[in-house]
Design a protein around this motif. Structure first.
Motif, PDB file in Angstrom:
ATOM      1  N   THR A 165       0.813  -1.217   0.000  1.00 34.91           N
ATOM      2  CA  THR A 165       0.000   0.000   0.000  1.00 34.91           C
ATOM      3  C   THR A 165       0.848   1.271   0.000  1.00 34.91           C
ATOM      4  O   THR A 165       0.575   2.208  -0.759  1.00 34.91           O
ATOM      5  N   ASP A 166       1.885   1.316   0.849  1.00 34.57           N
ATOM      6  CA  ASP A 166       2.721   2.524   0.916  1.00 34.57           C
ATOM      7  C   ASP A 166       3.392   2.808  -0.424  1.00 34.57           C
ATOM      8  O   ASP A 166       3.454   3.959  -0.868  1.00 34.57           O
ATOM      9  N   CYS A 169       0.836   4.123  -2.891  1.00 35.34           N
ATOM     10  CA  CYS A 169       0.517   5.529  -2.587  1.00 35.34           C
ATOM     11  C   CYS A 169       1.619   6.461  -3.086  1.00 35.34           C
ATOM     12  O   CYS A 169       1.333   7.507  -3.683  1.00 35.34           O
ATOM     13  N   LYS A 196      -3.862   9.126   0.665  1.00 33.93           N
ATOM     14  CA  LYS A 196      -3.280   9.331   2.000  1.00 33.93           C
ATOM     15  C   LYS A 196      -3.996   8.428   3.001  1.00 33.93           C
ATOM     16  O   LYS A 196      -5.200   8.234   2.929  1.00 33.93           O
ATOM     17  N   ASN A 197      -3.208   7.891   3.961  1.00 32.87           N
ATOM     18  CA  ASN A 197      -3.765   7.049   5.033  1.00 32.87           C
ATOM     19  C   ASN A 197      -4.666   5.947   4.471  1.00 32.87           C
ATOM     20  O   ASN A 197      -5.828   5.805   4.865  1.00 32.87           O
ATOM     21  N   CYS A 198      -4.130   5.203   3.525  1.00 34.84           N
ATOM     22  CA  CYS A 198      -4.929   4.191   2.814  1.00 34.84           C
ATOM     23  C   CYS A 198      -4.659   2.779   3.342  1.00 34.84           C
ATOM     24  O   CYS A 198      -3.697   2.533   4.060  1.00 34.84           O
ATOM     25  N   HIS A 199      -5.520   1.867   2.983  1.00 38.71           N
ATOM     26  CA  HIS A 199      -5.309   0.443   3.234  1.00 38.71           C
ATOM     27  C   HIS A 199      -5.554  -0.309   1.936  1.00 38.71           C
ATOM     28  O   HIS A 199      -6.092   0.250   0.969  1.00 38.71           O
ATOM     29  N   GLY A 224     -11.396   3.562   0.788  1.00 40.85           N
ATOM     30  CA  GLY A 224     -10.233   3.677   1.671  1.00 40.85           C
ATOM     31  C   GLY A 224      -8.939   3.190   1.059  1.00 40.85           C
ATOM     32  O   GLY A 224      -7.888   3.250   1.694  1.00 40.85           O
TER      33      GLY A 224
END
Length: 325
Positions: A165-166, A169, A196-199, A224
């Motif tokens: 995920t990171d 992003c 931002k701030n995702c999963h 999300g």
């Protein structure tokens, strides 16, 4: 409508069956609207403030007088405040029977089973959650088969499972930065679009009880995930090219209109094919080539977006190249 008319069929694929109270609750079906017994004050206030922020942003874009915008926001807050004040002392009763209420509580406490609607029809299904308990009839086993059909494989880094995920992003942010640098989006638009701030996207499934073996239809939720905001931006753009390939049918009603005047000769047969796992079988490269060609042919694209075809394709390639499996 009489209550007995809204009851739906309940199918259980569990080893031990299900409690009668739970069955009574499930028989209400997925479309049953349970009346709230408490007013969600916090949620209503949060959504109101979210709307106030949207009004303020829209006012800045359209260069509306700031005092008028503030007055509109104050009026909205006062209206919501008055509505909530009137509900303060009211008492609300549930529209569930005692048996249904007991069934609901038992279903929520039962961690060994899952209760979900069928893929088609007004049917509710009960399944054992874990393979160790339900074997091949369990939710866990059938969802593993979905992953096998998708040819999914875990992301591995340094010999261990790796959540990408990171990285997804970061790479998406770089694509958006390039679009902003070409001045096709403003800095504010770019920041709102960045993940931002995702999963990771969440995969769930619905049982196809009308098919042998009750396989699951995989449903991937992008809520999300890194792709949520970009997807919402691209949907209206891609709709402008929908139906331009000459091989598009909107729904069965349109198909009926198309074929009602067809003449089938005596030596001909009209057939309908059901494609298994259609979406995973679509070649992504070919699909993206077609999308790019149709976007280039769309002379009215500028009315829908300020982004060029190059930028749109960069976003699409980011979404399809950096998958989780």
């Amino acid at each position: 409508m009489k209550r007995d008319k809204i009851k739906v069929e309940v199918i259980y694929l569990t080893k031990e069956g299900i409690d009668e109270d739970i069955k009574e609750y499930l028989a209400l079906g997925p479309d049953f609207c349970e009346a709230p017994t408490k007013i969600p004050y916090e949620k209503i206030i949060a959504e109101t403030e979210k709307m106030c922020s949207t009004i303020k942003e829209e006012g800045k874009k359209k260069k509306v007088n700031e005092n008028e915008v503030d007055r509109e926001i104050d009026e909205l807050r006062e209206e919501v405040k008055e509505i909530l004040r009137k509900t303060k002392d009211k008492k609300y009763t549930t529209n569930l029977t005692k048996e249904e209420m007991r069934g609901k509580k038992k279903a929520m406490k039962d961690k060994e089973k899952v209760f979900l609607p069928a893929d088609k029809g007004r049917i509710m299904v009960a399944m054992d959650r874990y393979e160790s308990r339900g074997g091949e009839e369990s939710y866990e086993y059938k969802m593993k088969q979905v992953l096998i059909d998708l040819k999914a494989r875990p992301s591995i880094r340094a010999g261990e499972d790796w959540d990408r995920t990171d990285k997804v992003c970061r790479d998406g942010g770089k694509v958006i930065d390039r679009i902003v640098s070409r001045k096709e989006l403003t800095g504010d638009q770019g920041n709102r679009l960045k993940p931002k701030n995702c999963h990771a996207p969440r995969l769930t499934g619905l049982p196809k009880v009308h098919k042998e073996g009750e396989p699951m239809r995989g449903i991937l939720s992008m809520v999300g995930s890194p792709f949520e905001k970009v997807s919402k931006t691209l949907i209206p753009i891609l709709r402008t090219i929908q139906g331009r390939s000459g091989l598009y049918v909107k729904n069965s009603r349109e198909l009926k209109e198309k074929i009602k005047d067809w003449r089938v000769e005596r030596n001909e047969i009209l057939v309908s094919y059901d494609v298994k796992n259609l979406n995973p079988c679509i070649p992504i490269d070919k699909a993206l080539e077609l999308v790019e060609r149709l976007l280039n042919e769309n002379e009215d694209l500028g009315e829908t977006t300020t982004m060029s075809v190059t930028s749109i394709m960069e976003l699409l390639k980011w979404m399809f190249d950096l998958t989780y499996c």
